[in-house]
Scaffold this active site. Sequence first.
Site, PDB file in Angstrom:
ATOM      1  N   LYS A 144      35.710  49.098  47.515  1.00 11.37           N
ATOM      2  CA  LYS A 144      37.008  49.226  46.857  1.00 11.37           C
ATOM      3  C   LYS A 144      36.873  48.984  45.352  1.00 11.37           C
ATOM      4  O   LYS A 144      36.537  47.894  44.925  1.00 11.37           O
ATOM      5  CB  LYS A 144      38.012  48.214  47.411  1.00 11.37           C
ATOM      6  CG  LYS A 144      39.427  48.538  46.893  1.00 11.37           C
ATOM      7  CD  LYS A 144      40.411  47.410  47.103  1.00 11.37           C
ATOM      8  CE  LYS A 144      40.395  46.406  45.983  1.00 11.37           C
ATOM      9  NZ  LYS A 144      40.788  46.961  44.676  1.00 11.37           N
ATOM     10  N   GLU A 157      30.106  37.121  42.643  1.00 10.46           N
ATOM     11  CA  GLU A 157      29.721  37.138  41.237  1.00 10.46           C
ATOM     12  C   GLU A 157      31.014  36.995  40.453  1.00 10.46           C
ATOM     13  O   GLU A 157      31.818  37.919  40.401  1.00 10.46           O
ATOM     14  CB  GLU A 157      28.984  38.445  40.932  1.00 10.46           C
ATOM     15  CG  GLU A 157      28.052  38.320  39.767  1.00 10.46           C
ATOM     16  CD  GLU A 157      28.693  38.794  38.501  1.00 10.46           C
ATOM     17  OE1 GLU A 157      29.275  37.939  37.792  1.00 10.46           O
ATOM     18  OE2 GLU A 157      28.632  39.992  38.231  1.00 10.46           O
ATOM     19  N   CYS A 211      31.540  39.351  32.162  1.00 10.50           N
ATOM     20  CA  CYS A 211      31.463  38.023  32.782  1.00 10.50           C
ATOM     21  C   CYS A 211      30.396  37.165  32.102  1.00 10.50           C
ATOM     22  O   CYS A 211      30.528  35.957  32.026  1.00 10.50           O
ATOM     23  CB  CYS A 211      31.209  38.140  34.275  1.00 10.50           C
ATOM     24  SG  CYS A 211      29.894  39.294  34.661  1.00 10.50           S
TER      25      CYS A 211
HETATM   26  P1  NAI Z   1      40.641  40.161  40.248  1.00 15.43           P
HETATM   27  O1  NAI Z   1      39.625  39.182  40.683  1.00 15.43           O
HETATM   28  O2  NAI Z   1      42.035  40.034  40.747  1.00 15.43           O
HETATM   29  O3  NAI Z   1      40.144  41.641  40.642  1.00 15.43           O
HETATM   30  C1  NAI Z   1      38.838  41.987  41.028  1.00 15.43           C
HETATM   31  C2  NAI Z   1      38.874  42.836  42.294  1.00 15.43           C
HETATM   32  O4  NAI Z   1      39.366  42.054  43.382  1.00 15.43           O
HETATM   33  C3  NAI Z   1      39.812  44.038  42.209  1.00 15.43           C
HETATM   34  O5  NAI Z   1      39.210  45.120  42.898  1.00 15.43           O
HETATM   35  C4  NAI Z   1      41.049  43.559  42.957  1.00 15.43           C
HETATM   36  O6  NAI Z   1      41.816  44.591  43.504  1.00 15.43           O
HETATM   37  C5  NAI Z   1      40.428  42.721  44.047  1.00 15.43           C
HETATM   38  N1  NAI Z   1      41.296  41.714  44.644  1.00 15.43           N
HETATM   39  C6  NAI Z   1      42.367  41.092  44.095  1.00 15.43           C
HETATM   40  N2  NAI Z   1      42.888  40.210  44.963  1.00 15.43           N
HETATM   41  C7  NAI Z   1      42.147  40.261  46.089  1.00 15.43           C
HETATM   42  C8  NAI Z   1      42.172  39.580  47.347  1.00 15.43           C
HETATM   43  N3  NAI Z   1      43.079  38.652  47.603  1.00 15.43           N
HETATM   44  N4  NAI Z   1      41.232  39.874  48.267  1.00 15.43           N
HETATM   45  C9  NAI Z   1      40.289  40.799  48.015  1.00 15.43           C
HETATM   46  N5  NAI Z   1      40.214  41.479  46.859  1.00 15.43           N
HETATM   47  C10 NAI Z   1      41.119  41.220  45.899  1.00 15.43           C
HETATM   48  O7  NAI Z   1      40.642  40.185  38.677  1.00 15.43           O
HETATM   49  P2  NAI Z   1      41.857  40.642  37.708  1.00 15.43           P
HETATM   50  O8  NAI Z   1      43.151  40.114  38.173  1.00 15.43           O
HETATM   51  O9  NAI Z   1      41.770  42.085  37.565  1.00 15.43           O
HETATM   52  O10 NAI Z   1      41.456  39.903  36.364  1.00 15.43           O
HETATM   53  C11 NAI Z   1      41.899  38.567  36.122  1.00 15.43           C
HETATM   54  C12 NAI Z   1      40.863  37.774  35.401  1.00 15.43           C
HETATM   55  O11 NAI Z   1      39.707  37.647  36.200  1.00 15.43           O
HETATM   56  C13 NAI Z   1      40.357  38.388  34.122  1.00 15.43           C
HETATM   57  O12 NAI Z   1      41.180  38.082  33.061  1.00 15.43           O
HETATM   58  C14 NAI Z   1      38.994  37.765  33.986  1.00 15.43           C
HETATM   59  O13 NAI Z   1      39.101  36.500  33.390  1.00 15.43           O
HETATM   60  C15 NAI Z   1      38.551  37.609  35.406  1.00 15.43           C
HETATM   61  N6  NAI Z   1      37.654  38.699  35.821  1.00 15.43           N
HETATM   62  C16 NAI Z   1      36.326  38.451  35.847  1.00 15.43           C
HETATM   63  C17 NAI Z   1      35.448  39.447  36.187  1.00 15.43           C
HETATM   64  C18 NAI Z   1      33.993  39.204  36.194  1.00 15.43           C
HETATM   65  O14 NAI Z   1      33.217  40.141  36.207  1.00 15.43           O
HETATM   66  N7  NAI Z   1      33.554  37.979  36.221  1.00 15.43           N
HETATM   67  C19 NAI Z   1      35.893  40.804  36.493  1.00 15.43           C
HETATM   68  C20 NAI Z   1      37.328  40.958  36.499  1.00 15.43           C
HETATM   69  C21 NAI Z   1      38.144  39.936  36.144  1.00 15.43           C
END
Ligand code: NAI
Length: 489
Positions: free
Chosen positions: A195, A269, A303
């Site tokens: 996804k 990660e 990240c």
């Molecule tokens: P997120 O963690 O919500 O999204 C990442 C993925 O997880 C997306 O595909 C989303 O649809 C999915 N997801 C969301 N809720 C889920 C659940 N309950 N169960 C399974 N999958 C789920 O990140 P978001 O809201 O887009 O970004 C928020 C903050 O997270 C950012 O501001 C940043 O600080 C951090 N972030 C860090 C990342 C990294 O690579 N370390 C990548 C993206 C965000």
Amino acid sequence: MTKKTKQPSLDFKTDWAYAPALEDTKHISLKKQYDLFIDGEFVKPHSKKYFATYNPATEQKLADIAEADQTDVNKAVSAARKAFEKWSKISASERGKYIYRIARLMQERAREFSVIETLDGGKPIRESRDIDIPLAANHFFYYAGWADKLEYAFPNRNPKPLGVAGQIIPWNFPLLMAAWKIAPALATGNTVVLKPAESTSLTALKLAELIRDSGLPNGVVNIVTGAGSTGAAIVNHPDINKIAFTGSTDVGKLIQKSIAGTSKKLTLELGGKAANIIFDDAPIDQAVEGIINGIFFNQGHVCCAGSRLFIQEGVADVVIRKLKDRMETLIVGDPLDKNTDIGAINSKEQLSKINKYITIGKNEGAEMYQSSCALPTKGYFCRPTLFLNASQSHRIVQEEIFGPVLTIQTFRTIEEVIEKANNIPYGLSAGVWTDKGSKIFNLTSKLRAGVVWANTYNKFDPTSPFGGYKESGFGREGGLHGLMPYLTF
Ligand code: NAI
Ligand code: MG
């Protein structure tokens, strides 16, 4: 524009020589509506619901994307389960050939992938073209090579695939993260339900087209789009053997809770807040480039971004002066322009999160400095930002901002900087700039970070394992280590 019919080249540079102007998006064919990729074909979502994806640089809608619900996820998982029976049994060298084919097709379509990545996510075309897409193809090449060498990678251990892998990826490196996830899963004989993130599904769906064209057996890779609830449906599906997640620490923790007590394997990660450490004896001009790259690459949506700068007192003034000068030269704007250094912030939500932290930083008493560049009037943009005189207890120092915002602290001794660098909930990466090899070895053994770069920053390679400590997650992706989470022995 002439259509190229020659074989895909192994050299990206030559392939690009025939590229139409990248600003010209006319040759890019986007559909109005994208469906789910299940069992080798594109199918409508059970709920008939679609959501929009936008170009964050223009705020214009690009396309509608299918929203997968539990029924769709069930279909994708059972397709993957059925495909696993065959895929795990075909000869390993055959498996390798399919993965090589995906890599080569990706090179052949690199221009299209690059432009779409930039349109959908806002990153500068120079980065999509020179980093994201070539690296994604390289991941497939690299893991294709391992497919028939698993017995050598793990001698006397009889490695076997796990089954169906559920993979959930973020929006900061959409195609690259899909490659990081899919390539090792396929090489080890697993099948996949992936996804993409809701704001950047388009290159994963292009990848689905590519996979269909590659002749990969149906159901080996399934791509379902949607937001958090679609992700949760994958995580909680009883017939999934492994979850691989990249994203926020909050969602990572949720996933860890939901699968506790099941036999699912997990790799996470998550976020980071890396220390980038500049010593008195560092090559200053190179270090300044490393600071710029460390925090402004991909708008800071990285990240492993070097978001906490530590400068040894003796060179603090000169480093800060040179850093400010260099920031003034950065071009913020149209991501499709080859001269752009900093593109659009990925979404409206992310821009408001960054702005919230900028306000917090000012209220906490750190001294803000921003470059004076003009910003486009439409789209989501943020000026490159520094916070001077930041202190260890500030929220802007402790929390992941995920934008072009750098905090600056100074230090006197190596012990002091190690203690400050480690005194944080995260442990993903770090950078060290010094002339002395012994200092590098001393630091790399004491920094609690999965990756430590010395006299460079943000260098990625498929051969090199990547992953974190503490709240940055666990498990490694890339390299030989990246095969392990997909195997049972
Ligand atoms: P997120 O963690 O919500 O999204 C990442 C993925 O997880 C997306 O595909 C989303 O649809 C999915 N997801 C969301 N809720 C889920 C659940 N309950 N169960 C399974 N999958 C789920 O990140 P978001 O809201 O887009 O970004 C928020 C903050 O997270 C950012 O501001 C940043 O600080 C951090 N972030 C860090 C990342 C990294 O690579 N370390 C990548 C993206 C965000
Ligand atoms: Mg988008």
